[in-house]
Scaffold this motif. Structure first.
Motif, PDB file in Angstrom:
ATOM      1  N   PRO A   1      -0.266  11.290  -4.549  1.00  0.00           N
ATOM      2  CA  PRO A   1      -1.800  11.069  -4.125  1.00  0.00           C
ATOM      3  C   PRO A   1      -2.354  10.004  -4.976  1.00  0.00           C
ATOM      4  O   PRO A   1      -3.010   9.203  -4.524  1.00  0.00           O
ATOM      5  CB  PRO A   1      -2.334  12.612  -4.537  1.00  0.00           C
ATOM      6  N   THR A   2      -1.815   9.719  -6.235  1.00  0.00           N
ATOM      7  CA  THR A   2      -2.409   8.585  -6.960  1.00  0.00           C
ATOM      8  C   THR A   2      -2.278   7.199  -6.381  1.00  0.00           C
ATOM      9  O   THR A   2      -2.925   6.380  -6.316  1.00  0.00           O
ATOM     10  CB  THR A   2      -1.764   8.625  -8.617  1.00  0.00           C
ATOM     11  N   GLN A   3      -0.854   7.249  -5.920  1.00  0.00           N
ATOM     12  CA  GLN A   3      -0.354   5.953  -5.176  1.00  0.00           C
ATOM     13  C   GLN A   3      -1.343   5.752  -4.012  1.00  0.00           C
ATOM     14  O   GLN A   3      -1.892   4.528  -3.597  1.00  0.00           O
ATOM     15  CB  GLN A   3       0.901   5.818  -4.759  1.00  0.00           C
ATOM     16  N   MET A   4      -1.531   6.879  -3.076  1.00  0.00           N
ATOM     17  CA  MET A   4      -2.328   6.623  -1.914  1.00  0.00           C
ATOM     18  C   MET A   4      -3.765   6.365  -2.317  1.00  0.00           C
ATOM     19  O   MET A   4      -4.362   5.479  -1.517  1.00  0.00           O
ATOM     20  CB  MET A   4      -2.041   7.846  -1.060  1.00  0.00           C
TER      21      MET A   4
ATOM     22  N   ASP B   1       0.159   3.203   8.862  1.00  0.00           N
ATOM     23  CA  ASP B   1      -0.068   4.597   8.662  1.00  0.00           C
ATOM     24  C   ASP B   1      -0.834   4.868   7.176  1.00  0.00           C
ATOM     25  O   ASP B   1      -0.465   5.915   6.681  1.00  0.00           O
ATOM     26  CB  ASP B   1       1.188   5.268   8.845  1.00  0.00           C
ATOM     27  N   VAL B   2      -1.436   3.919   6.944  1.00  0.00           N
ATOM     28  CA  VAL B   2      -2.287   4.091   5.496  1.00  0.00           C
ATOM     29  C   VAL B   2      -3.586   4.367   5.945  1.00  0.00           C
ATOM     30  O   VAL B   2      -3.928   5.616   5.492  1.00  0.00           O
ATOM     31  CB  VAL B   2      -2.152   2.827   4.858  1.00  0.00           C
ATOM     32  N   LEU B   3      -4.351   3.526   6.485  1.00  0.00           N
ATOM     33  CA  LEU B   3      -5.665   4.044   6.651  1.00  0.00           C
ATOM     34  C   LEU B   3      -5.821   4.295   8.198  1.00  0.00           C
ATOM     35  O   LEU B   3      -5.673   3.530   9.215  1.00  0.00           O
ATOM     36  CB  LEU B   3      -6.806   2.795   6.545  1.00  0.00           C
ATOM     37  N   PHE B   4      -6.223   5.444   8.687  1.00  0.00           N
ATOM     38  CA  PHE B   4      -6.552   5.731  10.097  1.00  0.00           C
ATOM     39  C   PHE B   4      -8.154   5.655  10.498  1.00  0.00           C
ATOM     40  O   PHE B   4      -8.748   5.905   9.502  1.00  0.00           O
ATOM     41  CB  PHE B   4      -5.806   7.111  10.612  1.00  0.00           C
ATOM     42  N   GLY B   5      -8.259   5.663  11.674  1.00  0.00           N
ATOM     43  CA  GLY B   5      -9.717   6.051  12.061  1.00  0.00           C
ATOM     44  C   GLY B   5     -10.217   7.447  11.478  1.00  0.00           C
ATOM     45  O   GLY B   5      -9.628   8.421  11.787  1.00  0.00           O
ATOM     46  N   ALA B   6     -11.069   7.360  10.266  1.00  0.00           N
ATOM     47  CA  ALA B   6     -11.687   8.556   9.881  1.00  0.00           C
ATOM     48  C   ALA B   6     -10.657   9.268   9.214  1.00  0.00           C
ATOM     49  O   ALA B   6     -10.796  10.485   8.643  1.00  0.00           O
ATOM     50  CB  ALA B   6     -12.572   9.249  10.663  1.00  0.00           C
ATOM     51  N   GLY B   7      -9.357   8.883   8.743  1.00  0.00           N
ATOM     52  CA  GLY B   7      -8.544   9.627   8.145  1.00  0.00           C
ATOM     53  C   GLY B   7      -7.502   8.791   7.330  1.00  0.00           C
ATOM     54  O   GLY B   7      -7.684   7.523   7.046  1.00  0.00           O
ATOM     55  N   CYS B   8      -6.448   9.341   6.698  1.00  0.00           N
ATOM     56  CA  CYS B   8      -5.348   8.647   5.934  1.00  0.00           C
ATOM     57  C   CYS B   8      -4.051   9.115   6.420  1.00  0.00           C
ATOM     58  O   CYS B   8      -4.190  10.340   6.799  1.00  0.00           O
ATOM     59  CB  CYS B   8      -5.698   8.407   4.430  1.00  0.00           C
ATOM     60  N   GLY B   9      -3.125   8.306   6.206  1.00  0.00           N
ATOM     61  CA  GLY B   9      -1.599   9.070   6.306  1.00  0.00           C
ATOM     62  C   GLY B   9      -1.315   9.906   5.387  1.00  0.00           C
ATOM     63  O   GLY B   9      -1.591  10.147   4.487  1.00  0.00           O
ATOM     64  N   ARG B  10      -0.219  10.887   5.936  1.00  0.00           N
ATOM     65  CA  ARG B  10       0.420  11.722   5.162  1.00  0.00           C
ATOM     66  C   ARG B  10       1.248  11.244   3.854  1.00  0.00           C
ATOM     67  O   ARG B  10       1.650  10.036   4.363  1.00  0.00           O
ATOM     68  CB  ARG B  10       1.565  12.767   5.939  1.00  0.00           C
ATOM     69  N   LEU B  11       1.359  12.084   2.704  1.00  0.00           N
ATOM     70  CA  LEU B  11       2.119  11.524   1.871  1.00  0.00           C
ATOM     71  C   LEU B  11       3.575  12.070   1.921  1.00  0.00           C
ATOM     72  O   LEU B  11       3.802  12.966   1.250  1.00  0.00           O
ATOM     73  CB  LEU B  11       1.504  11.956   0.701  1.00  0.00           C
ATOM     74  N   PHE B  12       4.457  11.078   2.837  1.00  0.00           N
ATOM     75  CA  PHE B  12       5.740  11.423   2.754  1.00  0.00           C
ATOM     76  C   PHE B  12       6.592  11.063   1.698  1.00  0.00           C
ATOM     77  O   PHE B  12       7.576  11.799   1.282  1.00  0.00           O
ATOM     78  CB  PHE B  12       6.418  10.743   4.140  1.00  0.00           C
ATOM     79  N   GLU B  13       6.174   9.882   1.167  1.00  0.00           N
ATOM     80  CA  GLU B  13       7.031   9.552  -0.281  1.00  0.00           C
ATOM     81  C   GLU B  13       6.269   9.089  -1.535  1.00  0.00           C
ATOM     82  O   GLU B  13       6.907   9.404  -2.457  1.00  0.00           O
ATOM     83  CB  GLU B  13       7.728   8.255   0.197  1.00  0.00           C
ATOM     84  N   GLY B  14       4.961   8.746  -1.271  1.00  0.00           N
ATOM     85  CA  GLY B  14       4.196   8.644  -2.267  1.00  0.00           C
ATOM     86  C   GLY B  14       3.703   9.564  -2.940  1.00  0.00           C
ATOM     87  O   GLY B  14       3.420  10.835  -2.435  1.00  0.00           O
TER      88      GLY B  14
ATOM     89  N   LEU C   1       0.720  -1.295   0.117  1.00  0.00           N
ATOM     90  CA  LEU C   1       0.065  -0.055  -0.067  1.00  0.00           C
ATOM     91  C   LEU C   1       1.069   1.248   0.145  1.00  0.00           C
ATOM     92  O   LEU C   1       1.095   2.051   1.146  1.00  0.00           O
ATOM     93  CB  LEU C   1      -0.866   0.018   1.304  1.00  0.00           C
ATOM     94  N   PRO C   2       1.621   1.671  -0.950  1.00  0.00           N
ATOM     95  CA  PRO C   2       2.322   2.860  -1.109  1.00  0.00           C
ATOM     96  C   PRO C   2       1.665   3.947  -1.109  1.00  0.00           C
ATOM     97  O   PRO C   2       0.472   4.118  -1.364  1.00  0.00           O
ATOM     98  CB  PRO C   2       3.264   2.561  -2.414  1.00  0.00           C
ATOM     99  N   GLY C   3       2.322   5.097  -0.605  1.00  0.00           N
ATOM    100  CA  GLY C   3       1.681   6.400  -0.379  1.00  0.00           C
ATOM    101  C   GLY C   3       2.183   7.208   0.717  1.00  0.00           C
ATOM    102  O   GLY C   3       2.962   8.286   0.684  1.00  0.00           O
ATOM    103  N   HIS C   4       1.946   6.552   1.813  1.00  0.00           N
ATOM    104  CA  HIS C   4       2.491   7.159   3.096  1.00  0.00           C
ATOM    105  C   HIS C   4       4.157   7.251   2.971  1.00  0.00           C
ATOM    106  O   HIS C   4       4.767   8.110   3.197  1.00  0.00           O
ATOM    107  CB  HIS C   4       1.825   6.576   4.398  1.00  0.00           C
ATOM    108  N   THR C   5       4.536   5.979   2.809  1.00  0.00           N
ATOM    109  CA  THR C   5       6.066   5.452   2.206  1.00  0.00           C
ATOM    110  C   THR C   5       5.921   4.727   1.202  1.00  0.00           C
ATOM    111  O   THR C   5       4.713   4.158   0.879  1.00  0.00           O
ATOM    112  CB  THR C   5       6.733   4.913   3.499  1.00  0.00           C
ATOM    113  N   LEU C   6       6.885   4.541   0.534  1.00  0.00           N
ATOM    114  CA  LEU C   6       6.814   3.632  -0.698  1.00  0.00           C
ATOM    115  C   LEU C   6       6.934   2.238  -0.453  1.00  0.00           C
ATOM    116  O   LEU C   6       6.499   1.289  -0.922  1.00  0.00           O
ATOM    117  CB  LEU C   6       7.824   3.971  -1.651  1.00  0.00           C
ATOM    118  N   ASP C   7       7.543   1.679   0.678  1.00  0.00           N
ATOM    119  CA  ASP C   7       7.476   0.363   1.127  1.00  0.00           C
ATOM    120  C   ASP C   7       6.546  -0.196   2.152  1.00  0.00           C
ATOM    121  O   ASP C   7       6.412  -1.330   2.248  1.00  0.00           O
ATOM    122  CB  ASP C   7       8.842   0.086   2.008  1.00  0.00           C
ATOM    123  N   HIS C   8       5.370   0.779   2.370  1.00  0.00           N
ATOM    124  CA  HIS C   8       4.434   0.430   3.296  1.00  0.00           C
ATOM    125  C   HIS C   8       3.429  -0.823   2.935  1.00  0.00           C
ATOM    126  O   HIS C   8       3.045  -0.913   1.632  1.00  0.00           O
ATOM    127  CB  HIS C   8       3.389   1.674   3.482  1.00  0.00           C
ATOM    128  N   ILE C   9       3.331  -1.832   3.714  1.00  0.00           N
ATOM    129  CA  ILE C   9       2.487  -2.809   3.798  1.00  0.00           C
ATOM    130  C   ILE C   9       1.503  -3.007   4.790  1.00  0.00           C
ATOM    131  O   ILE C   9       1.851  -2.174   5.793  1.00  0.00           O
ATOM    132  CB  ILE C   9       3.359  -4.229   3.555  1.00  0.00           C
TER     133      ILE C   9
END
Ligand SMILES: [Zn+2]
Length: 250
Positions: free
Chosen positions: A143-146, A128-141, A108-116
């Motif tokens: 918007p399209t990836q996230m 740090d991809v899907l949070f309660g009512a939110g999602c992680g910040r895009l540090f490396e990926g 699940l890249p987006g927050h970081t590129l390695d995120h699983i």
């Protein structure tokens, strides 16, 4: 059957501890000490460590844990890690026989590129991809990836319990209400989150169904969200990009 226990760490992290009988698997141990204290107190044995991504608040305790418990560490195969580990990638299966659970890996890249994330029929450990009512910040990926990663999560069964690694839910809900003030489910979720936090209880886990009904990052095509995102073009990716930006400054 496993027990899933949150160990609070740092300001707002949760280290998830999966316990079956005396055996324990831990996810994202950013800090070793609270994990070891828990193991000692209950006379439990650590059997494996799972990592979702390379940020220090998720891996900072791994080496100290390995010094006491020489267990297998599963970590994303998309990144170098400074400890012995088994690199895992999209669709790999991890058989955790000590706790009688099997997890599949989602990339699940987006927050970081390695995120699983680790998922099975019941649970999603979403890091740090899907949070309660939110999602992680895009540090490396991008918007399209996230957005693509979040849309992958949307394919899971609605009953899936979502375990993320930060207690951001209440602030996320308050932001979401700026986009969808009339969403009754969101209003109810705010009341529930306020009550839980007053008692210092976690708002996690949620269910994927609850996220689909209240999490704006899974609802970019809802008319109210489109309207309030301030984007004239209203494709899903345009709305997602705009509301992620708005959340950064909320
Ligand atoms: Zn992170």
């Amino acid at each position: 059957m496993i027990n899933i226990i949150p160990i609070p760490a740092f300001e707002d992290n949760y280290i998830w501890l999966l316990q079956h009988e005396r055996n324990v698997v831990v996810i994202d141990p950013g800090d070793a000490e609270p994990v070891m204290a828990h193991l000692r107190k209950n006379n439990w044995a650590l059997k494996a460590i799972l990592i979702t991504h390379h940020h220090h608040d998720h891996i900072g305790g791994v080496q100290a844990l390995l010094a006491h418990y020489p267990v297998k560490v599963y970590a994303p195969g998309y990144q170098h890690y400074p400890f012995d580990h088994i690199p895992v990638r999209e669709n790999d299966e991890i058989h955790l026989n000590d706790i009688s659970e099997t997890f599949k890996v989602l990339w699940l890249p987006g927050h970081t590129l390695d995120h699983i994330a680790y998922v099975n029929e019941q649970y999603l450990f979403s890091g740090d991809v899907l949070f309660g009512a939110g999602c992680g910040r895009l540090f490396e990926g991008t918007p399209t990836q996230m957005l693509h990663s979040l849309n992958k999560i949307k394919q899971l069964p609605l009953s899936t319990k979502v375990y993320c690694t930060h207690e951001y839910t209440l602030k996320n809900i308050q932001f979401a209400l700026t986009l969808e003030p009339d969403n009754i489910r969101l209003q109810a979720r705010e009341a529930k989150a306020i009550a839980l936090r007053k008692q210092h209880l976690p708002t996690i886990p949620s269910t994927l169904e609850e996220e689909m009904e209240t999490n704006p990052f899974l609802r970019c095509l809802e008319p109210d969200i489109k309207q309030n995102s301030g984007v004239k073009l209203s494709t899903e990716i345009d709305v997602f990009t705009a509301i992620r930006q708005l959340r950064n400054h909320y």
